[in-house]
Scaffold this active site. Structure first.
Site, PDB file in Angstrom:
ATOM      1  N   ASP A  32       0.698  -0.827   0.388  1.00 56.57           N
ATOM      2  CA  ASP A  32       0.238   0.360  -0.302  1.00 56.57           C
ATOM      3  C   ASP A  32       0.830   1.139  -0.066  1.00 56.57           C
ATOM      4  OD1 ASP A  32      -1.666   2.206   0.334  1.00 56.57           O
ATOM      5  OD2 ASP A  32      -2.620   0.736   2.138  1.00 56.57           O
ATOM      6  N   SER A  52      -1.068  13.005 -15.485  1.00 57.48           N
ATOM      7  CA  SER A  52      -1.959  12.602 -15.547  1.00 57.48           C
ATOM      8  C   SER A  52      -2.181  14.028 -16.427  1.00 57.48           C
ATOM      9  CB  SER A  52      -3.402  12.178 -14.595  1.00 57.48           C
ATOM     10  OG  SER A  52      -4.609  12.773 -15.802  1.00 57.48           O
ATOM     11  N   TYR A  73      -8.335  14.701  -7.794  1.00 55.35           N
ATOM     12  CA  TYR A  73      -7.473  14.129  -9.043  1.00 55.35           C
ATOM     13  C   TYR A  73      -6.418  14.714  -9.412  1.00 55.35           C
ATOM     14  CZ  TYR A  73      -6.197  10.261 -12.684  1.00 55.35           C
ATOM     15  OH  TYR A  73      -5.473   9.343 -13.720  1.00 55.35           O
ATOM     16  N   LYS A  92      -2.038  14.987  -8.480  1.00 55.70           N
ATOM     17  CA  LYS A  92      -1.231  14.547 -10.674  1.00 55.70           C
ATOM     18  C   LYS A  92      -0.810  16.135 -10.794  1.00 55.70           C
ATOM     19  CE  LYS A  92      -2.759  11.043 -10.990  1.00 55.70           C
ATOM     20  NZ  LYS A  92      -1.516   9.299 -11.427  1.00 55.70           N
TER      21      LYS A  92
END
Length: 292
Positions: free
Chosen positions: A68, A149, A162, A166
């Protein structure tokens, strides 16, 4: 172990996080094709073992490890295990593990989802970089590929956690590239748009946003195998930014040339996106990363 013909992706001792599926699995298999030994780390040990079976089928050596990445001690144990199994330092690290999250505006997301997403998408990368960089610097070769991304610069609405994670991975990669300049250690950051993975299914994404993402992946998504191969080639050439898709390049240029117009465009996009009051899906056992 020196890289083949100055190309660190060949004959490497590589660690790939999120290797149980998607881009991570594609990286592991491509590194195997290039003659490397690959440690496949994933939060799901069965998924990692599936990837290792594929690596072995290619005639390469693979190791499966449950990890993890949001837990620093897990990543430290991963580095120790890699040193033992490889009988030498890791030469290539691919920080790929990540999760998808989206569909809610800032103010409605909730701190638990922020902590969950950034714990994996950002802190997972920080942990990998902090733990593995000293040995890479000492060796003076190899390097790190951080999977970010196009969301890191696109800043699309309803994707706050998100986007933030990123964007931070991009900034971290830029910082490290400057710090490691002249050492022989390479840093690349991958910024794709849609890649055919299960990130939209496994993440915490509201129903409408998940349907849109799945449709986009189906019609415009690239194969993770092609993305992995192109990224490793760019890494070998010493490229910092890897933006492999036309739509990502278009967004990159649009934002830089016309930033005010770009923000207005995002505002219009936000107003026409479908409203979604559904509770976001809450499956946390996801280890793949895609740009979206």
């Amino acid at each position: 172990m020196r890289s083949k013909n100055g190309k660190p992706s060949y004959g490497s001792r590589a660690v790939v996080t999120g290797a149980g599926s998607g881009i991570g699995r594609a990286f592991a298999l491509e590194l195997a094709r290039r003659g490397g030994a690959v440690m496949c780390a994933d939060i799901s040990l069965p998924r990692a073992q599936e990837t290792v079976a594929m690596v072995n089928a290619l005639g390469a050596t693979g190791y499966a490890v449950e990890c993890d990445v949001s837990i620093r001690e897990n990543v430290e144990e991963l580095a120790l295990r890699a040193g033992i199994e490889f009988d030498g330092p890791t030469t290539v690290l691919i920080n790929n593990a990540g999760v998808g999250i989206g569909g809610k505006p800032v103010g409605d997301i909730g701190f638990e989802d922020w902590n969950w997403a950034l714990g994996i998408n950002l802190w997972g990368v920080i942990h990998g970089c902090e733990v593995f960089t000293p040995a890479l610097r000492a060796a003076g070769e190899g390097g790190i590929i951080n999977v970010a991304s196009a969301a890191g610069f696109a800043a699309a609405p309803l994707m706050g956690p998100y986007n933030v994670g990123k964007a931070a991975v991009m900034s971290l990669s830029e910082t490290m590239a400057a710090e490691l300049s002249g050492t022989g250690v390479r840093i690349s950051v991958l910024c794709p748009t849609f890649v055919k993975t299960n990130v939209a299914v496994d993440g915490r994404i509201t129903a409408s946003s998940s349907r849109l993402a799945e449709m986009a992946m189906r019609w415009t998504g690239r194969s993770p195998d092609k993305i992995a191969a192109r990224t490793l080639d760019a890494f070998d050439r010493g490229r910092l930014y890897v933006v492999p898709q036309f739509d990502a390049k278009a967004v990159w240029r649009f934002k830089r040339l016309l930033p005010a117009v770009y923000v207005r465009f995002l505002g219009l996009l936000n107003r026409v996106m479908p409203a979604d009051q559904d509770t976001a899906k809450n499956e946390s056992l996801t280890t793949t990363t895609t740009g979206a």
